[in-house]
Design an enzyme around this catalytic site. Structure first.
Site, short mmCIF file in Angstrom:
data_model
loop_
_atom_site.label_atom_id
_atom_site.label_comp_id
_atom_site.label_asym_id
_atom_site.label_seq_id
_atom_site.Cartn_x
_atom_site.Cartn_y
_atom_site.Cartn_z
N ASP A 1 -19.87 -9.37 -54.03
CA ASP A 1 -20.44 -8.34 -53.14
C ASP A 1 -19.35 -7.95 -52.16
O ASP A 1 -18.32 -8.63 -52.04
CB ASP A 1 -21.65 -8.92 -52.38
CG ASP A 1 -22.26 -7.91 -51.41
OD1 ASP A 1 -22.40 -6.73 -51.79
OD2 ASP A 1 -22.56 -8.27 -50.26
N SER A 2 -19.62 -6.87 -51.44
CA SER A 2 -18.66 -6.46 -50.41
C SER A 2 -18.67 -7.44 -49.24
O SER A 2 -17.76 -7.41 -48.41
CB SER A 2 -19.03 -5.06 -49.91
OG SER A 2 -20.35 -5.08 -49.38
N CYS B 1 -24.11 -6.22 -55.52
CA CYS B 1 -23.85 -5.19 -54.51
C CYS B 1 -24.48 -3.91 -55.04
O CYS B 1 -24.10 -3.42 -56.12
CB CYS B 1 -22.35 -5.02 -54.33
SG CYS B 1 -21.91 -3.68 -53.20
N GLU C 1 -25.30 -8.01 -40.85
CA GLU C 1 -24.04 -8.76 -40.70
C GLU C 1 -23.96 -9.42 -39.32
O GLU C 1 -23.37 -10.46 -39.15
CB GLU C 1 -22.84 -7.82 -40.88
CG GLU C 1 -22.62 -7.36 -42.31
CD GLU C 1 -21.91 -8.40 -43.19
OE1 GLU C 1 -21.10 -9.18 -42.67
OE2 GLU C 1 -22.19 -8.42 -44.40
N CYS D 1 -30.12 -2.38 -51.61
CA CYS D 1 -28.86 -2.92 -51.12
C CYS D 1 -29.11 -4.41 -50.92
O CYS D 1 -30.17 -4.79 -50.39
CB CYS D 1 -28.51 -2.24 -49.80
SG CYS D 1 -27.17 -3.03 -48.88
N HIS E 1 -28.05 -6.41 -48.89
CA HIS E 1 -28.20 -6.84 -47.50
C HIS E 1 -29.65 -6.75 -47.04
O HIS E 1 -30.02 -7.38 -46.05
CB HIS E 1 -27.36 -5.97 -46.57
CG HIS E 1 -25.93 -6.38 -46.45
ND1 HIS E 1 -25.03 -6.24 -47.48
CD2 HIS E 1 -25.24 -6.94 -45.43
CE1 HIS E 1 -23.85 -6.68 -47.08
NE2 HIS E 1 -23.95 -7.12 -45.85
N1 DGL Z 1 -24.13 -5.23 -50.08
C1 DGL Z 1 -23.81 -3.83 -50.18
C2 DGL Z 1 -24.79 -3.16 -51.12
O1 DGL Z 1 -25.62 -3.84 -51.74
C3 DGL Z 1 -23.84 -3.10 -48.86
C4 DGL Z 1 -22.77 -3.36 -47.89
C5 DGL Z 1 -21.64 -2.36 -47.91
O2 DGL Z 1 -21.83 -1.19 -47.58
O3 DGL Z 1 -20.55 -2.80 -48.25
O4 DGL Z 1 -24.76 -1.98 -51.28
#
Ligand code: DGL
Length: 268
Positions: free
Chosen positions: A10-11, A73, A152, A186, A188
């Protein structure tokens, strides 16, 4: 049977919602996790940049002899999965198709909303995946850029006032549209499920991380790649940002004391 680890990337920390789901659903599986926090957010970037980052993330997890890859992600899954699939020697799954299938199964009025990053919504990946399964479904995409920094930075307690403020704003068009299903598009966002759910109590919320892990398990079973029940599982976490920040947020994501091994790495 295959005891090699599963690569998850993931990012940042969002993919830990998939780690949590995988550890609960398939505790025998080992995990190599990469969180590219140094370059996050991905969701505000263009497709070329996201694809370049995603290729580097994939190359990194593949160096750890993984048997399958989960792109945990939403942004990468929505914008780059087809390219990655062509280049990946092991099975690779993203979060879009499994969540779309669950949403289509859950909707009663055919109106589905997708909350995601700007890049995810712009990509149109969720509406495309839903249209393949149910052409008559109507889909509303809502970019929710503030959710990622809120998560975050730990604003994740159910009913947190800051998260509630933004959730109210993002859910306004969803209410007007009349969606009975919302995809948390997402990785997150599942940690905000209680906050979001309290504002739309009659709506079904789809947790992309959970549905992706269910699809991953099905793929492993089909290909005979599941780990043996008796094997010791392990989790390794690689991060491109700071170790301390990651460990703190990881506890909040995993919902338990974090005692995984974390190593800081550079990708490019
Ligand atoms: N975890 C990323 C997603 O699922 C979102 C965070 C980002 O923008 O890097 O899209």
């Amino acid at each position: 049977m295959d005891n090699r680890p599963i690569g998850i990337f993931d990012s940042g920390v969002g993919g830990l919602s998939a780690v949590r789901a995988l550890m609960r659903r398939c505790p025998q599986e080992s995990i190599v996790y990469l969180g590219d926090e140094a370059r996050m957010p991905y969701g505000t970037r263009n497709r070329e940049t996201i694809l370049r980052y995603a290729r580097e993330d994939l190359a990194f997890v593949l160096r750890h002899d993984v048997k399958a890859v989960l792109v945990a992600c939403g942004t990468v899954s929505a914008t780059a999965l087809e390219d990655l699939r062509r280049e990946c020697p092991v099975p690779i799954l993203g979060v879009v198709d499994p969540a779309a299938a669950e949403a289509v199964a859950a909707t009663r009025n055919g109106k589905i909303a997708v909350l995601g990053t700007a890049a995810t919504i712009r990509s149109g990946a969720f509406p495309r995946a839903i249209a393949k399964l149910c052409p008559q479904a109507e889909v509303l995409g809502v970019p929710c850029p503030m959710f990622v920094p809120l998560v975050e930075n730990g604003y994740i307690k159910p009913g947190d006032p800051a998260a509630t403020l933004f959730a109210r704003e993002y859910l306004e068009p969803v209410r007007a549209f009349g969606a009975d299903v919302i995809i948390l598009g997402c990785t997150h966002f599942p940690v905000l499920k209680a906050t979001i759910g309290a504002l739309v109590p009659q709506t079904v919320l789809i947790d992309t991380a959970k549905s992706a892990v269910a699809a991953l398990e099905a793929a492993l079973l089909k290909k005979g790649l599941c780990a043996g029940e008796s094997g010791e599982s392990s989790q390794f976490y690689f991060v491109t940002g700071g170790k301390e920040g990651f460990e703190g947020v990881a506890e909040r994501f995993l919902g338990e004391r974090f005692d995984g091994e974390v190593e800081v790495v550079t990708l490019s």
